[in-house]
Design an enzyme around this catalytic site. Structure first.
Site, PDB file in Angstrom:
ATOM      1  N   HIS A  18      85.575 102.405  76.207  1.00  0.00           N
ATOM      2  CA  HIS A  18      84.293 101.691  76.467  1.00  0.00           C
ATOM      3  C   HIS A  18      84.182 100.190  75.815  1.00  0.00           C
ATOM      4  O   HIS A  18      83.729  99.404  76.650  1.00  0.00           O
ATOM      5  CB  HIS A  18      83.279 102.682  75.987  1.00  0.00           C
ATOM      6  CG  HIS A  18      82.924 104.050  76.469  1.00  0.00           C
ATOM      7  ND1 HIS A  18      82.829 105.061  75.570  1.00  0.00           N
ATOM      8  CD2 HIS A  18      83.007 104.407  77.626  1.00  0.00           C
ATOM      9  CE1 HIS A  18      82.866 106.083  76.447  1.00  0.00           C
ATOM     10  NE2 HIS A  18      83.111 105.631  77.780  1.00  0.00           N
ATOM     11  N   LYS A  42      72.213 118.390  79.893  1.00  0.00           N
ATOM     12  CA  LYS A  42      73.370 118.278  79.080  1.00  0.00           C
ATOM     13  C   LYS A  42      73.312 118.233  77.767  1.00  0.00           C
ATOM     14  O   LYS A  42      72.458 117.122  77.239  1.00  0.00           O
ATOM     15  CB  LYS A  42      74.312 117.220  79.648  1.00  0.00           C
ATOM     16  CG  LYS A  42      75.943 117.338  79.808  1.00  0.00           C
ATOM     17  CD  LYS A  42      76.543 116.255  80.466  1.00  0.00           C
ATOM     18  CE  LYS A  42      77.744 115.779  80.053  1.00  0.00           C
ATOM     19  NZ  LYS A  42      78.361 114.618  80.588  1.00  0.00           N
ATOM     20  N   ARG A  91      89.858 104.296  85.090  1.00  0.00           N
ATOM     21  CA  ARG A  91      91.090 104.593  84.080  1.00  0.00           C
ATOM     22  C   ARG A  91      92.117 105.045  84.834  1.00  0.00           C
ATOM     23  O   ARG A  91      93.240 104.693  84.640  1.00  0.00           O
ATOM     24  CB  ARG A  91      90.508 105.785  82.977  1.00  0.00           C
ATOM     25  CG  ARG A  91      89.691 105.370  82.224  1.00  0.00           C
ATOM     26  CD  ARG A  91      89.315 106.486  81.323  1.00  0.00           C
ATOM     27  NE  ARG A  91      88.420 107.414  82.107  1.00  0.00           N
ATOM     28  CZ  ARG A  91      88.032 108.401  81.911  1.00  0.00           C
ATOM     29  NH1 ARG A  91      87.988 108.816  80.747  1.00  0.00           N
ATOM     30  NH2 ARG A  91      87.377 109.067  82.592  1.00  0.00           N
ATOM     31  N   SER A 130      85.544 110.515  75.954  1.00  0.00           N
ATOM     32  CA  SER A 130      84.893 111.094  74.769  1.00  0.00           C
ATOM     33  C   SER A 130      85.121 112.524  74.449  1.00  0.00           C
ATOM     34  O   SER A 130      85.297 112.769  73.376  1.00  0.00           O
ATOM     35  CB  SER A 130      83.402 110.830  75.132  1.00  0.00           C
ATOM     36  OG  SER A 130      83.159 109.432  75.020  1.00  0.00           O
TER      37      SER A 130
HETATM   38  N1  COA Z   1      87.361 104.297  78.471  1.00  0.00           N
HETATM   39  C1  COA Z   1      87.217 105.306  77.855  1.00  0.00           C
HETATM   40  N2  COA Z   1      86.467 106.466  78.419  1.00  0.00           N
HETATM   41  C2  COA Z   1      85.833 106.165  79.641  1.00  0.00           C
HETATM   42  C3  COA Z   1      85.848 105.122  80.384  1.00  0.00           C
HETATM   43  C4  COA Z   1      86.709 104.037  79.729  1.00  0.00           C
HETATM   44  N3  COA Z   1      86.505 102.610  80.226  1.00  0.00           N
HETATM   45  N4  COA Z   1      85.178 105.002  81.394  1.00  0.00           N
HETATM   46  C5  COA Z   1      84.794 106.395  81.223  1.00  0.00           C
HETATM   47  N5  COA Z   1      85.089 107.068  80.341  1.00  0.00           N
HETATM   48  C6  COA Z   1      84.741 108.353  80.109  1.00  0.00           C
HETATM   49  C7  COA Z   1      83.473 108.698  79.331  1.00  0.00           C
HETATM   50  O1  COA Z   1      83.948 108.854  77.859  1.00  0.00           O
HETATM   51  C8  COA Z   1      83.321 110.242  79.721  1.00  0.00           C
HETATM   52  O2  COA Z   1      84.065 111.074  78.993  1.00  0.00           O
HETATM   53  P1  COA Z   1      83.715 112.397  79.035  1.00  0.00           P
HETATM   54  O3  COA Z   1      83.318 113.167  80.147  1.00  0.00           O
HETATM   55  O4  COA Z   1      84.601 113.376  78.202  1.00  0.00           O
HETATM   56  O5  COA Z   1      82.423 112.630  78.011  1.00  0.00           O
HETATM   57  C9  COA Z   1      83.919 110.228  81.103  1.00  0.00           C
HETATM   58  O6  COA Z   1      84.667 109.016  81.543  1.00  0.00           O
HETATM   59  C10 COA Z   1      82.751 109.988  82.115  1.00  0.00           C
HETATM   60  O7  COA Z   1      81.915 108.637  81.736  1.00  0.00           O
HETATM   61  P2  COA Z   1      80.541 108.426  82.106  1.00  0.00           P
HETATM   62  O8  COA Z   1      80.395 106.829  81.887  1.00  0.00           O
HETATM   63  O9  COA Z   1      79.612 109.235  81.146  1.00  0.00           O
HETATM   64  O10 COA Z   1      80.168 108.763  83.423  1.00  0.00           O
HETATM   65  P3  COA Z   1      79.803 109.897  84.275  1.00  0.00           P
HETATM   66  O11 COA Z   1      80.836 109.807  85.299  1.00  0.00           O
HETATM   67  O12 COA Z   1      79.499 110.908  83.412  1.00  0.00           O
HETATM   68  O13 COA Z   1      78.234 109.457  84.720  1.00  0.00           O
HETATM   69  C11 COA Z   1      76.690 107.896  85.237  1.00  0.00           C
HETATM   70  C12 COA Z   1      78.075 108.257  85.311  1.00  0.00           C
HETATM   71  C13 COA Z   1      76.110 108.094  84.035  1.00  0.00           C
HETATM   72  C14 COA Z   1      76.430 106.361  85.606  1.00  0.00           C
HETATM   73  C15 COA Z   1      75.912 108.842  86.506  1.00  0.00           C
HETATM   74  O14 COA Z   1      76.111 110.031  86.243  1.00  0.00           O
HETATM   75  C16 COA Z   1      74.519 108.347  86.573  1.00  0.00           C
HETATM   76  O15 COA Z   1      74.433 107.533  87.437  1.00  0.00           O
HETATM   77  N6  COA Z   1      73.646 109.190  86.180  1.00  0.00           N
HETATM   78  C17 COA Z   1      72.134 108.899  86.672  1.00  0.00           C
HETATM   79  C18 COA Z   1      71.618 109.981  87.527  1.00  0.00           C
HETATM   80  C19 COA Z   1      71.875 109.374  88.935  1.00  0.00           C
HETATM   81  O16 COA Z   1      71.512 108.126  89.263  1.00  0.00           O
HETATM   82  N7  COA Z   1      72.739 110.109  89.781  1.00  0.00           N
HETATM   83  C20 COA Z   1      73.129 109.481  90.950  1.00  0.00           C
HETATM   84  C21 COA Z   1      74.274 108.848  91.049  1.00  0.00           C
HETATM   85  S1  COA Z   1      74.796 108.174  92.687  1.00  0.00           S
END
Ligand code: COA
Length: 161
Positions: A18, A42, A91, A130
């Site tokens: 990140h 969550k 990634r 994470s």
């Molecule tokens: N390096 C290391 N790890 C990374 C990374 C990077 N560059 N990019 C992503 N990750 C990992 C995170 O650590 C996380 O790992 P985990 O699942 O083991 O905890 C995983 O990838 C997911 O990352 P996250 O950034 O939390 O993304 P997500 O896919 O869970 O959700 C949101 C993305 C939060 C932006 C999305 O769910 C959202 O927009 N939520 C708000 C509600 C909404 O608008 N919903 C409609 C969306 S169209």
């Protein structure tokens, strides 16, 4: 006009992967907001407040980064705050389908000209997530090279090790 970008996620906790995306994106825009998404369905390892505090601590060397939290739709938060970009880190190909779907849905919901911008994760960080960090640390594995030292200490504190 200030060119503001957003990097949203759960950041539970921030990893070196990140941080790499944050440092690179901060150079591309006037300001970058790292926003922790509050997901009521969550339960996190760290609370949202703890995640925000950790994110502030590990990004304090980057002057144009601020940390915030939000709940609800990402597109609403974007539209209300005038971000010109929503940055995502990619990634592996496995990230692609989900990210494409979210980017296309968000494109429908953004009221302005906001773009979802993808940065390719550097290879040394491509396997980090994470969840994996928390799993390895809780089972006694070393995560020192994968998260900032401050995050290691906060994980250890949480695990009471
Ligand atoms: N390096 C290391 N790890 C990374 C990374 C990077 N560059 N990019 C992503 N990750 C990992 C995170 O650590 C996380 O790992 P985990 O699942 O083991 O905890 C995983 O990838 C997911 O990352 P996250 O950034 O939390 O993304 P997500 O896919 O869970 O959700 C949101 C993305 C939060 C932006 C999305 O769910 C959202 O927009 N939520 C708000 C509600 C909404 O608008 N919903 C409609 C969306 S169209």
């Amino acid at each position: 006009m200030e060119r503001k970008a957003l990097y949203a996620g759960s950041f539970d906790p921030v990893t070196n992967g990140h941080l790499n995306i944050i440092e690179r994106a901060a150079k591309m825009y006037d300001s970058l907001t790292v926003a922790i998404v509050i997901n009521p369905n969550k339960t996190g390892f760290f609370t949202v407040e703890e995640r925000a505090e950790i994110a502030r601590e590990v990004t304090k060397h980057i002057p144009n980064v601020r940390v915030d939290t939000f709940s609800g739709l990402l597109a609403d938060y974007v539209n209300e705050n005038g971000f010109i970009a929503s940055v995502r880190g990619l990634r592996a190909t496995t990230d692609f389908e989900n990210e494409l779907q979210m980017a296309q849905m968000n494109a429908k919901l953004f009221t302005g000209a906001t773009e979802t911008v993808f940065l390719m994760t550097e290879p040394e960080y491509s396997f980090i997530s994470s969840s994996l960090i928390k799993e390895v640390a809780s089972l006694g594995g070393c995560v020192d090279d994968l998260v900032p030292p401050y995050v290691v200490s906060r994980i250890m504190e949480k695990l009471d090790k």
